[in-house]
Scaffold this motif. Sequence first.
Motif, PDB file in Angstrom:
ATOM      1  N   ALA A   1      -1.273   5.251   1.225  1.00  0.00           N
ATOM      2  CA  ALA A   1      -1.029   3.995   1.921  1.00  0.00           C
ATOM      3  C   ALA A   1      -1.671   2.826   1.172  1.00  0.00           C
ATOM      4  CB  ALA A   1      -1.565   4.067   3.343  1.00  0.00           C
ATOM      5  N   VAL A   2      -2.850   3.051   0.625  1.00  0.00           N
ATOM      6  CA  VAL A   2      -3.515   1.999  -0.149  1.00  0.00           C
ATOM      7  C   VAL A   2      -2.697   1.678  -1.396  1.00  0.00           C
ATOM      8  CG1 VAL A   2      -5.554   1.511  -1.589  1.00  0.00           C
ATOM      9  CG2 VAL A   2      -5.843   2.418   0.710  1.00  0.00           C
ATOM     10  N   MET A   3      -2.205   2.699  -2.067  1.00  0.00           N
ATOM     11  CA  MET A   3      -1.406   2.461  -3.278  1.00  0.00           C
ATOM     12  C   MET A   3      -0.097   1.740  -2.963  1.00  0.00           C
ATOM     13  SD  MET A   3      -2.105   5.772  -5.730  1.00  0.00           S
ATOM     14  CE  MET A   3      -1.355   6.964  -4.655  1.00  0.00           C
ATOM     15  N   ALA A   4       0.453   1.959  -1.776  1.00  0.00           N
ATOM     16  CA  ALA A   4       1.724   1.343  -1.407  1.00  0.00           C
ATOM     17  C   ALA A   4       1.548  -0.048  -0.796  1.00  0.00           C
ATOM     18  CB  ALA A   4       2.457   2.238  -0.415  1.00  0.00           C
ATOM     19  N   ASP A   5       0.318  -0.425  -0.448  1.00  0.00           N
ATOM     20  CA  ASP A   5       0.061  -1.704   0.194  1.00  0.00           C
ATOM     21  C   ASP A   5       0.163  -2.839  -0.823  1.00  0.00           C
ATOM     22  OD1 ASP A   5      -0.731  -3.841   1.731  1.00  0.00           O
ATOM     23  OD2 ASP A   5      -2.514  -2.859   2.538  1.00  0.00           O
ATOM     24  N   LYS A   6       1.180  -3.663  -0.682  1.00  0.00           N
ATOM     25  CA  LYS A   6       1.430  -4.760  -1.626  1.00  0.00           C
ATOM     26  C   LYS A   6       0.575  -5.994  -1.326  1.00  0.00           C
ATOM     27  CE  LYS A   6       4.599  -2.421  -3.686  1.00  0.00           C
ATOM     28  NZ  LYS A   6       4.255  -1.682  -4.859  1.00  0.00           N
ATOM     29  N   HIS A   7      -0.129  -5.991  -0.202  1.00  0.00           N
ATOM     30  CA  HIS A   7      -0.949  -7.139   0.166  1.00  0.00           C
ATOM     31  C   HIS A   7      -2.337  -7.091  -0.454  1.00  0.00           C
ATOM     32  CE1 HIS A   7       2.099  -6.986   3.405  1.00  0.00           C
ATOM     33  NE2 HIS A   7       2.105  -8.292   3.207  1.00  0.00           N
ATOM     34  N   LEU A   8      -2.703  -5.972  -1.054  1.00  0.00           N
ATOM     35  CA  LEU A   8      -4.030  -5.820  -1.638  1.00  0.00           C
ATOM     36  C   LEU A   8      -4.035  -6.267  -3.092  1.00  0.00           C
ATOM     37  CD1 LEU A   8      -4.982  -2.279  -0.256  1.00  0.00           C
ATOM     38  CD2 LEU A   8      -5.702  -4.493   0.626  1.00  0.00           C
TER      39      LEU A   8
END
Length: 158
Positions: free
Chosen positions: A97-104
């Motif tokens: 989920a962290v790798m897929a989060d484009k807001h980070l």
Amino acid sequence: MSSIGSISSGNNNLQPLIEPSPIAGDDPSHAANGAIALSAEGVKVSLSGAGQSKSSAAKGSDNDIEESGLPENIQQLLKMIRKLQQQIAEKMAEMQAVMADKHLTPEQVKARQGSLQAALAGLNAGLLTANNALAKAMKTSGLSPEQVLKAASLLMKS
């Protein structure tokens, strides 16, 4: 009473914005003007169908271990291994989920992945320790071949 023009505050037939609440000690069923009485019941939570099925599955997930007839120490180790495997799967899902989060930002991704990897390393170490403890307990308990097979099948079911 004061009046503005020909309308006074006592005869305008308007409902007040805030309903008066009952005074402490009054019976809430006799609250004036339909005021809502608060009860000391607490917070109520209702789960969706998926949440209810997941909750019931979590409650009964170790029933097969408890009904296996294996010694208590082996049952506890099997439960611990299942719990560790579940936690590892959750951390892996968090990492994806962290790798897929484009807001980070890339720095945030790197920091979160580092903390998740550290948590995973700890969980994996715990899993190795629990597996070694299970193997040792199975050797020293004098289990029958059927019980060894049962323990192995419960371990694989995790």
